[in-house]
Design an enzyme around this catalytic site. Structure first.
Site, PDB file in Angstrom:
ATOM      1  N   ASP A  26      30.748  40.742  47.535  1.00  0.00           N
ATOM      2  CA  ASP A  26      31.662  40.225  46.544  1.00  0.00           C
ATOM      3  C   ASP A  26      31.504  38.557  46.396  1.00  0.00           C
ATOM      4  O   ASP A  26      31.471  38.052  45.160  1.00  0.00           O
ATOM      5  CB  ASP A  26      32.917  40.336  46.834  1.00  0.00           C
ATOM      6  CG  ASP A  26      33.478  41.826  46.679  1.00  0.00           C
ATOM      7  OD1 ASP A  26      32.577  42.560  46.011  1.00  0.00           O
ATOM      8  OD2 ASP A  26      34.256  42.494  47.574  1.00  0.00           O
TER       9      ASP A  26
ATOM     10  N   LYS B 290      39.268  47.116  52.066  1.00  0.00           N
ATOM     11  CA  LYS B 290      37.991  46.119  52.361  1.00  0.00           C
ATOM     12  C   LYS B 290      38.470  45.489  53.619  1.00  0.00           C
ATOM     13  O   LYS B 290      37.722  45.252  54.443  1.00  0.00           O
ATOM     14  CB  LYS B 290      37.918  45.131  51.161  1.00  0.00           C
ATOM     15  CG  LYS B 290      37.440  45.544  49.812  1.00  0.00           C
ATOM     16  CD  LYS B 290      37.145  44.575  48.933  1.00  0.00           C
ATOM     17  CE  LYS B 290      36.379  45.214  47.760  1.00  0.00           C
ATOM     18  NZ  LYS B 290      36.252  44.475  46.756  1.00  0.00           N
TER      19      LYS B 290
END
Ligand code: ATR
Length: 264
Positions: free
Chosen positions: A101, A65
Site C-alpha cells: 500500500d 491487515k
C-alpha cells in the site's frame, strides 16, 4: 494451477481479481486469482494453506491487515513499521507479509505530480490503511499530518508513528494543502462526509482512497468547489502491481486497457 486470493470482509466490491486475472493472462501465467469473504477465526487455517502451498499468494484487505500478522513467520520492513500487511507469499518455507500500500500511495501521488514536500495533510479516518499513508507521506517529506477520526483515541494512537502528527476533532476542518478520505464513507454511493466548503480554497487536493464507486460524494463536492480530485484507482493499481511482482517476479504493464478494465 497456482491459486491466489484476496480476503476481506466485506469483499464483494474488490476489483483485485479482475486486475490480477487480466495480468496473469497477459503474461501467460497458468494461475487463478479469486476473492473470498473471511471471518477472523478462519485466518489461521488460511495461512496454513499458504504454508502447505495450496494457496500461492494472498492479498489481505479490510479489516484483516493487522489481524493477520500473528499467523505469519516474517514481515518486510514496511509491514513491520506500519503493522499492516496486504500481501502474503511463501518464501523459502517462511510465510512472509509485505505492505505494498505504501508503494501504491506514493506512486499514485507521483503520477499526478503533486509535490508533498512541506505540505499540510489532513487525513480523515484512522483505520488499517492509515499507517501506510503516513509512512508514504513522511517518505515524501510532508510538513504536517493532521488526523481526524470519529473514534478519537484511534487517531491518538497513530501519533507515535512520527512527531509531525496532530489530532483534530471529527467534524473540524483545519487549514490543509491535501485532504485524504481514508474512511469507509463513500463505499455506499449515498454516503456523505460533512465538509463546509465555504472556507476551502480552490487549489487543494482531495484524494479518496475509495475507487469503487469511481466518484464519491466527497470528490463530487470538491470538484464542484474547484479543487483537484483523485480517487483511489491508481493507488489500487500500483499496490496490485507490487504484489504481482512479489509473486511472479514480473512487473505488469499499466496502460489505458488497465485503467479501462476497472471502469466496468
Ligand atoms: P478498521 O477501523 O477496522 O481498520 P477500516 O475500514 O480500515 O476499518 O476503517 C474505517 C474507518 O472509517 C475508520 O476510521 C472509521 O472510524 P471509527 O474508527 O470511528 O470506526 C471510519 N468510519 C466508518 N464509518 C464511519 C462513519 N459513518 N462516520 C465516521 N467515520 C466512519
Amino acid at each position: 494451477m497456482k491459486k491466489y486470493l484476496v480476503v476481506g470482509n466485506p469483499i464483494k466490491h474488490s476489483q483485485s481479481p479482475l486486475l490480477h486475472n487480466f495480468w496473469l493472462k497477459k503474461n501467460n501465467i497458468n494461475a487463478i486469482y479469486d476473492k473470498e469473504e473471511y471471518q477472523s477465526s478462519d485466518l489461521e487455517s488460511l495461512i496454513f494453506k499458504v504454508r502447505e502451498d495450496k494457496i500461492n499468494g494472498i492479498n489481505v484487505t479490510v479489516p484483516f491487515k493487522e489481524k493477520i500478522i500473528p499467523f505469519l513467520d516474517k514481515l518486510s520492513p514496511e509491514a513491520e513499521i506500519t503493522q499492516s500487511v496486504n500481501t502474503i507469499h511463501l518464501h523459502k518455507k517462511s510465510v512472509v507479509g509485505y505492505n505494498t500500500d505504501i508503494y501504491g500511495f506514493e506512486t499514485a501521488i507521483k503520477d499526478i505530480k503533486f509535490n508533498i514536500e512541506n505540505k499540510k495533510i489532513l487525513i480523515l479516518g484512522a483505520g488499517g490503511v492509515v499507517p501506510s499513508i503516513i509512512f508514504s507521506l513522511n517518505k515524501m517529506k510532508a510538513l504536517k499530518i493532521m488526523i481526524s477520526n470519529r473514534t478519537k483515541n484511534k487517531a491518538e494512537r497513530l501519533k507515535e508513528l512520527s512527531n509531525n502528527i496532530s489530532v483534530v476533532d471529527w467534524g473540524e476542518i483545519p487549514d490543509f494543502d491535501m485532504i485524504i478520505n481514508a474512511t469507509s464513507i463513500g463505499l455506499n454511493k449515498e454516503d456523505k462526509i460533512i465538509i463546509d466548503f465555504s472556507k476551502i480554497e480552490k487549489d487543494k487536493l482531495f484524494f479518496d482512497i475509495i475507487y469503487n464507486p469511481r466518484e464519491t460524494n466527497f470528490l463530487t463536492a470538491a470538484k464542484k468547489n474547484g479543487n483537484i480530485t483523485e480517487n483511489g484507482k491508481k493507488m489500487f493499481i500500483y499496490q496490485a502491481l507490487a504484489s504481482f511482482k512479489i509473486w511472479h517476479g514480473i512487473q505488469p504493464e499499466i496502460n489505458d486497457d488497465t485503467i479501462k478494465l476497472l471502469d466496468q
